[in-house]
Scaffold this motif. Structure first.
Motif, PDB file in Angstrom:
ATOM      1  N   LEU A  93       0.857  -1.192   0.000  1.00  0.00           N
ATOM      2  CA  LEU A  93       0.000   0.000   0.000  1.00  0.00           C
ATOM      3  C   LEU A  93       0.891   1.238   0.000  1.00  0.00           C
ATOM      4  CD1 LEU A  93      -2.935  -0.574   2.511  1.00  0.00           C
ATOM      5  CD2 LEU A  93      -3.147   0.052   0.110  1.00  0.00           C
ATOM      6  N   ILE A  94       0.533   2.227  -0.827  1.00  0.00           N
ATOM      7  CA  ILE A  94       1.265   3.492  -0.864  1.00  0.00           C
ATOM      8  C   ILE A  94       0.274   4.608  -0.576  1.00  0.00           C
ATOM      9  CG2 ILE A  94       2.682   5.042  -2.246  1.00  0.00           C
ATOM     10  CD1 ILE A  94       3.580   2.653  -3.856  1.00  0.00           C
ATOM     11  N   LEU A  95       0.451   5.267   0.548  1.00  0.00           N
ATOM     12  CA  LEU A  95      -0.385   6.386   0.959  1.00  0.00           C
ATOM     13  C   LEU A  95       0.411   7.671   0.777  1.00  0.00           C
ATOM     14  CD1 LEU A  95      -1.455   3.804   2.489  1.00  0.00           C
ATOM     15  CD2 LEU A  95      -2.229   5.339   4.266  1.00  0.00           C
ATOM     16  N   PHE A  96      -0.256   8.755   0.358  1.00  0.00           N
ATOM     17  CA  PHE A  96       0.447  10.006   0.127  1.00  0.00           C
ATOM     18  C   PHE A  96      -0.521  11.165   0.288  1.00  0.00           C
ATOM     19  CE2 PHE A  96      -0.767   7.856  -3.769  1.00  0.00           C
ATOM     20  CZ  PHE A  96      -1.582   8.779  -4.404  1.00  0.00           C
ATOM     21  N   THR A  97       0.046  12.358   0.456  1.00  0.00           N
ATOM     22  CA  THR A  97      -0.752  13.567   0.606  1.00  0.00           C
ATOM     23  C   THR A  97      -0.702  14.383  -0.677  1.00  0.00           C
ATOM     24  OG1 THR A  97       1.136  14.784   1.525  1.00  0.00           O
ATOM     25  CG2 THR A  97      -0.294  13.631   3.085  1.00  0.00           C
ATOM     26  N   ASP A  98      -1.457  15.482  -0.705  1.00  0.00           N
ATOM     27  CA  ASP A  98      -1.527  16.264  -1.941  1.00  0.00           C
ATOM     28  C   ASP A  98      -0.262  17.053  -2.206  1.00  0.00           C
ATOM     29  OD1 ASP A  98      -1.707  18.260  -0.089  1.00  0.00           O
ATOM     30  OD2 ASP A  98      -3.663  19.010  -0.715  1.00  0.00           O
ATOM     31  N   GLY A  99       0.680  17.075  -1.244  1.00  0.00           N
ATOM     32  CA  GLY A  99       1.981  17.651  -1.535  1.00  0.00           C
ATOM     33  C   GLY A  99       2.732  16.852  -2.575  1.00  0.00           C
ATOM     34  N   VAL A 100       2.329  15.593  -2.781  1.00  0.00           N
ATOM     35  CA  VAL A 100       2.917  14.748  -3.823  1.00  0.00           C
ATOM     36  C   VAL A 100       2.205  14.990  -5.148  1.00  0.00           C
ATOM     37  CG1 VAL A 100       3.323  12.368  -4.557  1.00  0.00           C
ATOM     38  CG2 VAL A 100       3.651  13.007  -2.156  1.00  0.00           C
ATOM     39  N   THR A 101       0.880  14.884  -5.160  1.00  0.00           N
ATOM     40  CA  THR A 101       0.127  15.005  -6.411  1.00  0.00           C
ATOM     41  C   THR A 101       0.137  16.422  -6.957  1.00  0.00           C
ATOM     42  OG1 THR A 101      -1.903  15.331  -5.135  1.00  0.00           O
ATOM     43  CG2 THR A 101      -1.388  13.090  -5.827  1.00  0.00           C
ATOM     44  N   THR A 137       3.128  21.597 -14.440  1.00  0.00           N
ATOM     45  CA  THR A 137       2.386  20.334 -14.501  1.00  0.00           C
ATOM     46  C   THR A 137       2.484  19.599 -13.171  1.00  0.00           C
ATOM     47  OG1 THR A 137       2.888  20.152 -16.860  1.00  0.00           O
ATOM     48  CG2 THR A 137       2.138  18.157 -15.732  1.00  0.00           C
ATOM     49  N   PHE A 138       1.340  19.111 -12.667  1.00  0.00           N
ATOM     50  CA  PHE A 138       1.324  18.340 -11.433  1.00  0.00           C
ATOM     51  C   PHE A 138       2.046  17.011 -11.625  1.00  0.00           C
ATOM     52  CE2 PHE A 138      -2.728  20.771 -10.448  1.00  0.00           C
ATOM     53  CZ  PHE A 138      -2.105  21.581  -9.516  1.00  0.00           C
ATOM     54  N   TYR A 139       2.557  16.482 -10.517  1.00  0.00           N
ATOM     55  CA  TYR A 139       3.234  15.195 -10.558  1.00  0.00           C
ATOM     56  C   TYR A 139       2.204  14.072 -10.712  1.00  0.00           C
ATOM     57  CZ  TYR A 139       6.115  11.235  -9.102  1.00  0.00           C
ATOM     58  OH  TYR A 139       6.777  10.020  -9.039  1.00  0.00           O
ATOM     59  N   PRO A 140       2.206  13.334 -11.812  1.00  0.00           N
ATOM     60  CA  PRO A 140       1.199  12.280 -12.033  1.00  0.00           C
ATOM     61  C   PRO A 140       1.624  10.964 -11.382  1.00  0.00           C
ATOM     62  CG  PRO A 140       2.550  12.512 -13.987  1.00  0.00           C
ATOM     63  CD  PRO A 140       3.079  13.500 -12.986  1.00  0.00           C
ATOM     64  N   VAL A 141       1.437  10.871 -10.082  1.00  0.00           N
ATOM     65  CA  VAL A 141       1.963   9.723  -9.357  1.00  0.00           C
ATOM     66  C   VAL A 141       1.350   8.413  -9.834  1.00  0.00           C
ATOM     67  CG1 VAL A 141       0.266  10.017  -7.500  1.00  0.00           C
ATOM     68  CG2 VAL A 141       2.380   8.774  -7.047  1.00  0.00           C
ATOM     69  N   ARG A 142       0.088   8.425 -10.216  1.00  0.00           N
ATOM     70  CA  ARG A 142      -0.566   7.183 -10.629  1.00  0.00           C
ATOM     71  C   ARG A 142      -0.090   6.727 -12.006  1.00  0.00           C
ATOM     72  NH1 ARG A 142      -4.172   6.412  -6.738  1.00  0.00           N
ATOM     73  NH2 ARG A 142      -4.914   8.255  -5.615  1.00  0.00           N
ATOM     74  N   GLU A 143       0.424   7.637 -12.795  1.00  0.00           N
ATOM     75  CA  GLU A 143       0.983   7.251 -14.086  1.00  0.00           C
ATOM     76  C   GLU A 143       2.475   6.933 -13.985  1.00  0.00           C
ATOM     77  OE1 GLU A 143      -1.078   9.864 -13.675  1.00  0.00           O
ATOM     78  OE2 GLU A 143      -2.798   8.849 -14.577  1.00  0.00           O
ATOM     79  N   ARG A 144       3.165   7.585 -13.042  1.00  0.00           N
ATOM     80  CA  ARG A 144       4.616   7.395 -12.939  1.00  0.00           C
ATOM     81  C   ARG A 144       4.988   6.149 -12.148  1.00  0.00           C
ATOM     82  NH1 ARG A 144       7.106  12.529 -14.235  1.00  0.00           N
ATOM     83  NH2 ARG A 144       9.121  11.761 -13.487  1.00  0.00           N
ATOM     84  N   LEU A 145       4.156   5.797 -11.151  1.00  0.00           N
ATOM     85  CA  LEU A 145       4.533   4.662 -10.302  1.00  0.00           C
ATOM     86  C   LEU A 145       4.673   3.359 -11.081  1.00  0.00           C
ATOM     87  CD1 LEU A 145       5.190   3.800  -7.413  1.00  0.00           C
ATOM     88  CD2 LEU A 145       2.777   3.264  -7.111  1.00  0.00           C
TER      89      LEU A 145
END
Length: 441
Positions: free
Chosen positions: A321-329, A337-345
């Motif tokens: 499980l990977i939990l993160f806050t909006d400081g990441v997204t 451009t926002f960091y696309p964590v769901r596409e980059r992971l």
């Protein structure tokens, strides 16, 4: 990565990878640097003195050296430097005396001694200020460690890695908050993001963490833990209104509350307070986004509506499980451009790397986030990686093991199956930013 560097696995209850290093007061530059500085300056002055005509000599400039040394060195070093320079001046007088009256032979050491005295006073004042700042820093670090305590690398059948990067420089805590709490009813975890920034957000996160640590241990039902967090957020705002404090008077926080039941290693119960849903990395390296039912953020329960539902998410051995806050997204690059964590992971995870320790995955994710970000961080960023393992970490003390010994649930408290959202769909990595939740709130 903020600096929280990953560490190898050590004892069960030693610090996790947050990696906060206590501050240490050290002389600026060190002894070698100060010695080299004195030697170079003395050599330049002596060379200049020997090269100038007899009617002008530069040896009196040696009196400026202790003042410069005092900026970098301690009182003792400044005093020793002054004595050595007086010896150098006397040696120059013996080798090539000044063609003037004998008064200059006394005036030179007097100038160096005056410069040395001034340097000692400067060094003493600087050391007093540094000691005062060090004391304040130590108190701040102790306070921040009490708020965001160190996490173990292993807890029951979970392996944990965490990363925290506050937006404020030299800070260890901010508006993002997370923690783990073992209990007789399973391991409980939480991650959230308080509205606002600065000290008011730190105060609110400390309030919530205190409530979580107590409720997560004592309360049998995860719904009751969620209710206690909601009450804590409301009490925080009410207290600030009552005392007219500078804290947040209408504070709210998004968050995820997790419960890992001790009776099963196949699922995790999740309560979503309007937060960004987590990412799930399966044992074969597939990255998924669960479609969790989201409730109102903490602190907004008085607006009405049903309490957030408890969702039962499949989470077996080898899953992460990977939990993160909006400081990441919401981390932006040079183009905004926002960091696309769901596409980059998915690019950072393969079937082989899916079995690496969670610290390795977290290290790659934090490095990728740092590479994407342009400029200093504009918001707190927190990431927690949780891996379920086949082995359970033993407690080092029998009394500790007894404290967290699982207790059978009473018949009245046994949860009905209907309360869970058991049919969890997985989205196609479509990122949903929690900022929209905060804006609408």
């Amino acid at each position: 990565m903020s600096s929280h560097d990953a560490r190898g696995s050590v004892g069960h209850y030693q610090s996790s990878i947050r990696g906060a290093i206590p501050s240490v007061s050290r002389p600026t530059g060190g002894w070698r640097a100060v010695g080299l500085l004195v030697a170079v300056m003395a050599l330049i002055i002596v060379t200049l003195d020997m090269a100038t005509p007899d009617d002008f000599r530069a040896r009196a400039l040696l009196g400026l050296v202790p003042v410069l040394v005092a900026v970098f060195a301690s009182v003792g070093v400044t005093a020793v430097t002054t004595g050595l320079l007086i010896c150098v001046y006397i040696g120059l007088q013996a080798v090539e005396p000044l063609p003037t009256s004998g008064d200059w032979a006394v005036f030179g050491p007097l100038m160096i001694g005056t410069g040395g005295l001034l340097g000692v006073l400067i060094a003493r004042r600087r050391e007093e200020q540094r000691a005062r700042v060090q004391a304040i820093t130590d108190i701040a670090e102790a306070t921040q460690r009490a708020v965001m305590r160190s996490l173990p690398e292993r807890m029951e059948d979970l392996r944990i890695a965490d990363f925290y990067q506050p937006a404020a420089r030299a800070a260890r805590v901010g508006g993002d908050w997370y923690d783990f709490q073992p209990s007789p009813y399973g391991v409980r975890a939480v991650l959230g993001d308080v509205s606002g920034k600065g000290l008011p957000a730190v105060s609110a996160s400390a309030w919530l963490l205190g409530a979580f640590r107590e409720a997560a241990f004592h309360e049998e039902r995860i719904e009751e833990v969620a209710r206690r967090l909601e009450v804590a957020m409301e009490r925080y705002s009410a207290w600030n209104r009552l005392t007219h404090d500078e804290g947040l008077t209408d504070a709210f926080s998004t968050g995820l509350l997790l419960n890992f039941p001790p009776t099963s290693a196949e699922y995790v119960d999740v309560v979503n307070f309007g937060h960004e849903p987590p990412l799930v990395v399966t044992a074969d390296g597939e990255v998924r986004t669960p479609d969790l039912p989201a409730g109102l953020p903490l602190g907004m329960g008085m607006l009405g509506g049903a309490a957030p539902r408890v969702a039962r998410l499949p989470f077996g051995v080898g899953d992460t499980l990977i939990l993160f806050t909006d400081g990441v997204t919401e981390c932006r690059d040079a183009g905004g451009t926002f960091y696309p964590v769901r596409e980059r992971l998915p690019r950072l995870v393969t079937e082989r790397t899916a079995h690496e320790p969670p610290e390795a995955l977290l290290r790659r994710l934090a490095a990728d986030l740092h590479e994407h970000r342009y400029g200093p961080p504009s918001d707190d960023a927190a990431i927690t990686v949780i891996r379920r393992t086949a082995e359970r970490a033993p407690y080092l003390d029998e009394a500790d093991a007894e404290l967290y010994q699982p207790r059978p649930k009473s018949g009245a408290a046994a949860e009905p199956e209907a309360q869970y959202a058991t049919d969890i769909r997985f989205l196609e990595c479509a990122s949903r930013s929690s900022s929209s939740t905060k804006a609408s709130a």
